[in-house]
Design a protein around this motif. Structure first.
Motif, PDB file in Angstrom:
ATOM      1  N   VAL A  51       0.839  -1.207   0.000  1.00 49.07           N
ATOM      2  CA  VAL A  51       0.000   0.000   0.000  1.00 49.07           C
ATOM      3  C   VAL A  51       0.876   1.259   0.000  1.00 49.07           C
ATOM      4  CG1 VAL A  51      -1.683   1.314   1.360  1.00 49.07           C
ATOM      5  CG2 VAL A  51      -1.980  -1.141   1.050  1.00 49.07           C
ATOM      6  N   VAL A  52       1.995   1.217   0.742  1.00 49.89           N
ATOM      7  CA  VAL A  52       2.927   2.351   0.728  1.00 49.89           C
ATOM      8  C   VAL A  52       3.461   2.577  -0.681  1.00 49.89           C
ATOM      9  CG1 VAL A  52       5.211   3.115   1.500  1.00 49.89           C
ATOM     10  CG2 VAL A  52       3.575   2.227   3.152  1.00 49.89           C
ATOM     11  N   GLY A  53       3.853   1.494  -1.369  1.00 46.02           N
ATOM     12  CA  GLY A  53       4.348   1.616  -2.744  1.00 46.02           C
ATOM     13  C   GLY A  53       3.304   2.194  -3.687  1.00 46.02           C
ATOM     14  N   ALA A  54       2.053   1.713  -3.541  1.00 42.07           N
ATOM     15  CA  ALA A  54       0.983   2.229  -4.392  1.00 42.07           C
ATOM     16  C   ALA A  54       0.715   3.708  -4.116  1.00 42.07           C
ATOM     17  CB  ALA A  54      -0.290   1.415  -4.172  1.00 42.07           C
ATOM     18  N   CYS A  86      -0.252   1.951 -10.641  1.00 42.06           N
ATOM     19  CA  CYS A  86       0.215   2.109  -9.259  1.00 42.06           C
ATOM     20  C   CYS A  86      -0.697   1.362  -8.289  1.00 42.06           C
ATOM     21  CB  CYS A  86       0.257   3.583  -8.880  1.00 42.06           C
ATOM     22  SG  CYS A  86       1.521   4.541  -9.727  1.00 42.06           S
ATOM     23  N   GLU A  87      -1.986   1.454  -8.518  1.00 44.61           N
ATOM     24  CA  GLU A  87      -2.945   0.785  -7.634  1.00 44.61           C
ATOM     25  C   GLU A  87      -2.800  -0.730  -7.699  1.00 44.61           C
ATOM     26  OE1 GLU A  87      -5.642   0.698  -4.689  1.00 44.61           O
ATOM     27  OE2 GLU A  87      -4.786   2.512  -5.568  1.00 44.61           O
ATOM     28  N   ALA A  88      -2.329  -1.248  -8.827  1.00 39.48           N
ATOM     29  CA  ALA A  88      -2.148  -2.696  -8.970  1.00 39.48           C
ATOM     30  C   ALA A  88      -1.158  -3.233  -7.947  1.00 39.48           C
ATOM     31  CB  ALA A  88      -1.683  -3.022 -10.382  1.00 39.48           C
ATOM     32  N   THR A  89      -0.165  -2.429  -7.562  1.00 36.32           N
ATOM     33  CA  THR A  89       0.805  -2.916  -6.574  1.00 36.32           C
ATOM     34  C   THR A  89       0.145  -3.163  -5.215  1.00 36.32           C
ATOM     35  OG1 THR A  89       1.490  -0.675  -5.959  1.00 36.32           O
ATOM     36  CG2 THR A  89       2.720  -1.741  -7.712  1.00 36.32           C
ATOM     37  N   ALA A  90      -0.829  -2.344  -4.858  1.00 35.08           N
ATOM     38  CA  ALA A  90      -1.573  -2.574  -3.608  1.00 35.08           C
ATOM     39  C   ALA A  90      -2.420  -3.838  -3.730  1.00 35.08           C
ATOM     40  CB  ALA A  90      -2.444  -1.374  -3.275  1.00 35.08           C
ATOM     41  N   ILE A  91      -2.978  -4.069  -4.916  1.00 38.63           N
ATOM     42  CA  ILE A  91      -3.798  -5.275  -5.128  1.00 38.63           C
ATOM     43  C   ILE A  91      -2.944  -6.530  -4.991  1.00 38.63           C
ATOM     44  CG2 ILE A  91      -5.183  -6.516  -6.835  1.00 38.63           C
ATOM     45  CD1 ILE A  91      -6.098  -3.730  -7.845  1.00 38.63           C
ATOM     46  N   TYR A  92      -1.692  -6.477  -5.469  1.00 39.01           N
ATOM     47  CA  TYR A  92      -0.791  -7.622  -5.300  1.00 39.01           C
ATOM     48  C   TYR A  92      -0.590  -7.926  -3.824  1.00 39.01           C
ATOM     49  CZ  TYR A  92       0.482  -6.619 -10.185  1.00 39.01           C
ATOM     50  OH  TYR A  92       0.458  -6.378 -11.529  1.00 39.01           O
ATOM     51  N   ALA A 144       9.272  -0.855  -4.502  1.00 33.21           N
ATOM     52  CA  ALA A 144      10.106  -0.505  -5.658  1.00 33.21           C
ATOM     53  C   ALA A 144       9.263  -0.365  -6.920  1.00 33.21           C
ATOM     54  CB  ALA A 144      11.185  -1.567  -5.863  1.00 33.21           C
ATOM     55  N   SER A 145       8.320  -1.283  -7.115  1.00 32.10           N
ATOM     56  CA  SER A 145       7.465  -1.227  -8.301  1.00 32.10           C
ATOM     57  C   SER A 145       6.588   0.026  -8.293  1.00 32.10           C
ATOM     58  CB  SER A 145       6.586  -2.479  -8.366  1.00 32.10           C
ATOM     59  OG  SER A 145       5.694  -2.423  -9.447  1.00 32.10           O
ATOM     60  N   GLY A 146       5.981   0.330  -7.150  1.00 31.56           N
ATOM     61  CA  GLY A 146       5.108   1.502  -7.073  1.00 31.56           C
ATOM     62  C   GLY A 146       5.843   2.800  -7.335  1.00 31.56           C
ATOM     63  N   VAL A 147       7.055   2.933  -6.780  1.00 29.70           N
ATOM     64  CA  VAL A 147       7.832   4.146  -6.996  1.00 29.70           C
ATOM     65  C   VAL A 147       8.266   4.256  -8.454  1.00 29.70           C
ATOM     66  CG1 VAL A 147       9.994   5.322  -6.419  1.00 29.70           C
ATOM     67  CG2 VAL A 147       8.595   4.325  -4.614  1.00 29.70           C
ATOM     68  N   SER A 148       8.700   3.131  -9.039  1.00 29.47           N
ATOM     69  CA  SER A 148       9.155   3.191 -10.435  1.00 29.47           C
ATOM     70  C   SER A 148       7.993   3.480 -11.383  1.00 29.47           C
ATOM     71  CB  SER A 148       9.857   1.889 -10.826  1.00 29.47           C
ATOM     72  OG  SER A 148       8.975   0.791 -10.746  1.00 29.47           O
ATOM     73  N   VAL A 149       6.832   2.904 -11.111  1.00 27.66           N
ATOM     74  CA  VAL A 149       5.655   3.215 -11.940  1.00 27.66           C
ATOM     75  C   VAL A 149       5.259   4.679 -11.760  1.00 27.66           C
ATOM     76  CG1 VAL A 149       3.196   2.742 -12.266  1.00 27.66           C
ATOM     77  CG2 VAL A 149       4.777   0.855 -12.014  1.00 27.66           C
ATOM     78  N   GLY A 150       5.350   5.176 -10.531  1.00 31.12           N
ATOM     79  CA  GLY A 150       4.998   6.577 -10.287  1.00 31.12           C
ATOM     80  C   GLY A 150       5.908   7.534 -11.018  1.00 31.12           C
ATOM     81  N   ILE A 151       7.205   7.256 -10.998  1.00 34.74           N
ATOM     82  CA  ILE A 151       8.153   8.138 -11.694  1.00 34.74           C
ATOM     83  C   ILE A 151       7.952   8.052 -13.201  1.00 34.74           C
ATOM     84  CG2 ILE A 151      10.609   8.501 -12.175  1.00 34.74           C
ATOM     85  CD1 ILE A 151      11.152   7.635  -9.273  1.00 34.74           C
ATOM     86  N   GLY A 181       6.349  -5.794  -9.756  1.00 39.67           N
ATOM     87  CA  GLY A 181       5.443  -6.266  -8.715  1.00 39.67           C
ATOM     88  C   GLY A 181       4.930  -7.664  -8.990  1.00 39.67           C
ATOM     89  N   ILE A 182       4.700  -7.979 -10.266  1.00 40.08           N
ATOM     90  CA  ILE A 182       4.246  -9.325 -10.634  1.00 40.08           C
ATOM     91  C   ILE A 182       5.339 -10.341 -10.320  1.00 40.08           C
ATOM     92  CG2 ILE A 182       3.503 -10.794 -12.550  1.00 40.08           C
ATOM     93  CD1 ILE A 182       2.313  -8.265 -13.827  1.00 40.08           C
ATOM     94  N   PHE A 183       6.599  -9.989 -10.629  1.00 37.22           N
ATOM     95  CA  PHE A 183       7.706 -10.895 -10.307  1.00 37.22           C
ATOM     96  C   PHE A 183       7.739 -11.176  -8.809  1.00 37.22           C
ATOM     97  CE2 PHE A 183      10.139  -8.752 -14.018  1.00 37.22           C
ATOM     98  CZ  PHE A 183       9.387  -9.465 -14.931  1.00 37.22           C
ATOM     99  N   GLY A 184       7.548 -10.126  -8.010  1.00 34.64           N
ATOM    100  CA  GLY A 184       7.590 -10.284  -6.562  1.00 34.64           C
ATOM    101  C   GLY A 184       6.512 -11.212  -6.047  1.00 34.64           C
ATOM    102  N   ILE A 185       5.283 -11.051  -6.528  1.00 35.00           N
ATOM    103  CA  ILE A 185       4.204 -11.890  -5.992  1.00 35.00           C
ATOM    104  C   ILE A 185       4.341 -13.333  -6.469  1.00 35.00           C
ATOM    105  CG2 ILE A 185       2.489 -11.422  -7.795  1.00 35.00           C
ATOM    106  CD1 ILE A 185       0.398 -11.358  -5.491  1.00 35.00           C
ATOM    107  N   ILE A 186       4.881 -13.548  -7.667  1.00 38.19           N
ATOM    108  CA  ILE A 186       5.113 -14.923  -8.134  1.00 38.19           C
ATOM    109  C   ILE A 186       6.122 -15.620  -7.222  1.00 38.19           C
ATOM    110  CG2 ILE A 186       6.124 -16.306  -9.998  1.00 38.19           C
ATOM    111  CD1 ILE A 186       4.860 -14.290 -11.965  1.00 38.19           C
ATOM    112  N   VAL A 187       7.242 -14.949  -6.953  1.00 37.93           N
ATOM    113  CA  VAL A 187       8.268 -15.538  -6.077  1.00 37.93           C
ATOM    114  C   VAL A 187       7.719 -15.715  -4.660  1.00 37.93           C
ATOM    115  CG1 VAL A 187      10.537 -15.159  -5.044  1.00 37.93           C
ATOM    116  CG2 VAL A 187      10.179 -14.694  -7.460  1.00 37.93           C
ATOM    117  N   GLY A 188       6.928 -14.748  -4.182  1.00 35.78           N
ATOM    118  CA  GLY A 188       6.347 -14.865  -2.844  1.00 35.78           C
ATOM    119  C   GLY A 188       5.424 -16.055  -2.709  1.00 35.78           C
TER     120      GLY A 188
END
Length: 200
Positions: A51-54, A86-92, A144-151, A181-188
């Protein structure tokens, strides 16, 4: 005769103590924390950091989008896709939290005041540490994903305001940033796959 005092434990970072439940080293400290606490901490970190990233990404891209839309109102609607990424990262993070919660037992094994004689301690600790590591890894990945998508979304809005032909090109960069973010949730998910709390 009195028992001799325990030796100093300066090499472990702990002061000497004679209490029965003294944590004499870091491994004792870590194993005295309940695996359920580790698991719930992992879930909280996974969801909270996602949620912080998003929020961070939406803050970055949203402020640029609103500012650039003052001069070029045409960019308002199509650049909202950056906010969605950006919101997708919170959904992950929500998805992972639900998956990890389904792996936690009800904790009834200690209701009698002690654990059963044949209790599988290795599986118990593995499950707690695994869920903690999974949640922490996904949470940090989503920051990391949320910040990079935001920038990237911020740059997309500003570039689109100047030249409309740049929108699709920078959108591709945003898609790759969102894939982190997708890579992260797959590995998680893979990491926590074998984490099952033992049952009585």
């Amino acid at each position: 005769a009195e028992a001799p005092p325990p030796p100093p434990m300066a090499d472990t970072g702990f002061s000497a103590c004679a209490a029965e439940n003294c944590n004499a080293s870091y491994d004792e400290l870590l194993t005295n924390i309940s695996p359920y606490a580790w698991a719930y901490a992992g879930i909280a970190l996974g969801l909270g950091l996602s949620v912080v990233g998003a929020a961070w990404g939406i803050w970055l891209t949203g402020s640029s989008l609103v500012g650039a839309a003052v001069k070029a109102p045409r960019i308002r609607s199509k650049n909202l896709i950056s906010v969605i990424f950006c919101e997708a990262t919170a959904i992950y993070g929500v998805i992972l939290a639900i998956l990890l919660l389904s792996k936690i037992g009800d904790g009834s094994e200690g209701s009698s005041g002690s654990l059963p004689e044949d209790w599988n301690y290795n599986q118990w600790y593995f499950a707690g540490y695994s869920l903690f590591a999974s949640g922490l890894g996904v949470g940090l990945t989503n920051v990391a994903s949320g910040v990079s998508v935001g920038i990237a979304g911020s740059a997309c809005a500003l570039a689109d305001a100047q030249d409309g032909s740049l929108f699709v090109k920078i959108l591709i960069v945003e898609i790759f940033a969102s894939a982190l973010g997708i890579f992260g949730i797959i590995v998680g998910i893979i990491q926590s796959n074998d984490a099952e709390f033992p049952s009585t």
